[in-house]
Structures are given as C-alpha cells and as structure tokens.
Design a protein around this motif. Sequence first.
Motif, short mmCIF file in Angstrom:
data_model
loop_
_atom_site.label_atom_id
_atom_site.label_comp_id
_atom_site.label_asym_id
_atom_site.label_seq_id
_atom_site.Cartn_x
_atom_site.Cartn_y
_atom_site.Cartn_z
N SER A 159 21.65 2.13 120.26
CA SER A 159 20.44 1.33 120.25
C SER A 159 19.32 2.10 120.92
N CYS A 160 18.09 1.67 120.67
CA CYS A 160 16.94 2.32 121.30
C CYS A 160 15.78 1.34 121.39
N ARG A 161 14.84 1.69 122.28
CA ARG A 161 13.62 0.90 122.45
C ARG A 161 12.44 1.86 122.50
N VAL A 162 11.37 1.50 121.79
CA VAL A 162 10.13 2.28 121.84
C VAL A 162 9.01 1.34 122.25
N THR A 163 8.35 1.66 123.36
CA THR A 163 7.24 0.85 123.86
C THR A 163 5.95 1.63 123.67
N LEU A 164 5.03 1.05 122.90
CA LEU A 164 3.79 1.72 122.55
C LEU A 164 2.64 1.24 123.42
N LYS A 165 1.73 2.14 123.74
CA LYS A 165 0.56 1.77 124.53
C LYS A 165 -0.38 0.87 123.72
N HIS A 166 -0.47 1.15 122.41
CA HIS A 166 -1.30 0.36 121.50
C HIS A 166 -0.49 0.06 120.24
N PRO A 167 -0.80 -1.01 119.52
CA PRO A 167 -0.07 -1.33 118.29
C PRO A 167 -0.23 -0.24 117.24
N HIS A 168 0.86 0.06 116.54
CA HIS A 168 0.84 1.04 115.46
C HIS A 168 1.72 0.53 114.32
N THR A 169 1.51 1.10 113.14
CA THR A 169 2.27 0.71 111.97
C THR A 169 3.71 1.20 112.06
N LEU A 170 4.64 0.33 111.67
CA LEU A 170 6.06 0.66 111.61
C LEU A 170 6.51 0.56 110.16
N THR A 171 7.23 1.56 109.67
CA THR A 171 7.83 1.50 108.34
C THR A 171 9.33 1.71 108.45
N ALA A 172 10.07 1.15 107.50
CA ALA A 172 11.52 1.33 107.45
C ALA A 172 11.95 1.45 106.00
N ASP B 77 6.44 -1.10 104.57
CA ASP B 77 5.49 -1.28 105.65
C ASP B 77 5.81 -2.59 106.37
N LEU B 78 6.20 -2.51 107.65
CA LEU B 78 6.56 -3.68 108.44
C LEU B 78 5.41 -4.18 109.31
N GLY B 79 4.24 -3.59 109.15
CA GLY B 79 3.08 -4.06 109.89
C GLY B 79 2.92 -3.38 111.24
N GLN B 80 1.97 -3.89 112.01
CA GLN B 80 1.65 -3.32 113.32
C GLN B 80 2.58 -3.90 114.39
N THR B 81 2.96 -3.05 115.33
CA THR B 81 3.82 -3.49 116.43
C THR B 81 3.53 -2.67 117.67
N GLN B 82 3.84 -3.24 118.83
CA GLN B 82 3.69 -2.51 120.09
C GLN B 82 5.02 -2.35 120.79
N GLN B 83 6.06 -3.01 120.27
CA GLN B 83 7.40 -2.92 120.84
C GLN B 83 8.41 -2.81 119.71
N VAL B 84 9.28 -1.81 119.78
CA VAL B 84 10.29 -1.59 118.75
C VAL B 84 11.67 -1.66 119.39
#
Length: 309
Positions: free
Chosen positions: A247-260, A264-271
Amino acid sequence: MNYWLIVNTGAGDGSRGESYWREHLQAAGVEGLKVRDLADTEWEGDVAIGDRVLVAGGDGSVNRVATVCVERQAVLGVLPSGTANDFARNLDLPDDPATLCRIATGEATLAVDVAWINDWLFLNVAHLGLGTLPAREASQEQKRHLGRFSYLLTLAQRIGMQNGIHARIECGEQSATGQWLTIAIASGAYFGGGHTIDEAYIDDGKLDVVAVRKRSWWRLLVAFVTTRLLRMTSDTDDTLVHFQAPSCRVTLKHPHTLTADGEDLGQTQQVEAFTRHGVLQVAGRPEASPRLRFSRLEPLAAQPRPAPL
C-alpha cells in the motif's frame, strides 16, 4: 457456465469489434455467446460465479470488466482491441486472434493482483503529474493513426510546460518528499503502450511506486541512461525513486489530476492505494511467466470485495 462477450465499440481503430471476435470465438467452439456493449450496465448483475467474461477493448475496458469479475467471482478473458493493451502484455498474450480465443476460453487460469486507488480499481498504473497527460490529451484521431506512439507524442508536446507537483510519498517504512515531475503507482509491469517498470510483476502482492523529481534536462537524461539503458542504480542521484509495498499514500500540496489505466479520476490532494494478492482469475497460458500461478478452472466461492488495510 456462461460465455459473455463485452465489446467496446469505440476501442482502437474499430477493426476488432463484435463481428470480428464472434467469428473467431465460434471457430474456437464457443456456443450460446452472450454479447453486450460495454456502455450497457444491465449485464453486470447477470454474471454468475464461474462465468467466463471476455472483453474486447483497451485497458480502460478491461478495467471495467475486471471490476465486475472480482465482485461476481467470474473469470476474465482478454481480447486486446485497444491502443495500448498493457494488461494483455502483462499476461504475455499473443497477437494471433485464433490463439487468443483458444486461451480466453481454455481451462488454464491465473490468479493476479488487483489494486485500488481512492476506491477505484486499476490493473496497470495510476499517474500523477506528467504521466496523466497522454490519457487526458491524446486525441482519438492520434490514437487511431499513431497507436501507442500517440502517448509519446503528447508527452513530447507538453514536457517543457510542466512545473512539477509537490508531494510526500509514503510506502510502508519508506518515504520521500519533493517536487516531482511524475508519480506512477503500478500494479503490473507495463504502461503507456509497452513501457516497463523493472522488478514489477502482476502477481507479487506489491505496488511499485516510481517517481521522477523535477530536474534539469541533463540530469533527467543521465538518470534515464543510467537506469533504463545501463540497468544501473545510483547511490548519489535521487532523481528517480522506486518503492515497493502492498500500500502507499501520496499527499499533495495542491490538488492535481489523477488517472488510472487511462481514465481521468479528477482532481485530488490525497491518494490512497493498496493491492490485494491474486483476487482476480484471468484466462491465460501456463508458459507465459514463471511468476504467474496457473491452475485448473474450478468453481469459485463467493467473496466480498476486499477492503483496504
């Protein structure tokens, strides 16, 4: 047991559609085939335990059908018909349609990992940063005429415009913080039409997180030559980071686009991402890879959807 053929009519250049695969499946001895369009949803509730669900489409189509197969405990069969077809590469599937149909309807199956990212199932790779651009901006016309090279064209057109994304990456006891050009979270070994992630396997129970820091062109070039061409690692250059964990966690300073898997899964700030080992049964061939586990097809017991740790 029922045989389903789920067709994405918009996949690839359109040459491998319903009539194409129906003809080859009939030649392989399949009778009573239930054909549905991927855009429909009613068929999903009719899939029974042990059914064989064949999907004709690209990685996004395979992703969608795999979600149903995991929930309904059915067996997935892949008939590559899209642009990249990376999941088919993970399975080491051949190009010949007759051979593909024999594999898709045969008794040999393998148990592969399935990953979830922010509650979205994916089989190949999820991206933040530069890696999201091909999925978002490669046009259907580019995909139709250039195939998997359309992804490279999009990257080449936009790479100079990226400012990087600030994020903290945590995988088990490993972590890294910085300004990243791209972050890839992979369940399998292939992405973007055949590019590979070293040491990644589709059945090892781990995610592979590969991140590239924002650097000058020459440092990026040196890192590429060292890691990709010479297959070497550097103890002093941290341009490229590679973590492995369930497992992993990615914490972003600002929202960014996530794709899988190209979606396109939209903008997120926590993965939040995690994988479950061997929860998807896929039709395959025993000689594909020593890392893949094959077995005779047997009835599958119903199981609830795996929950995150």
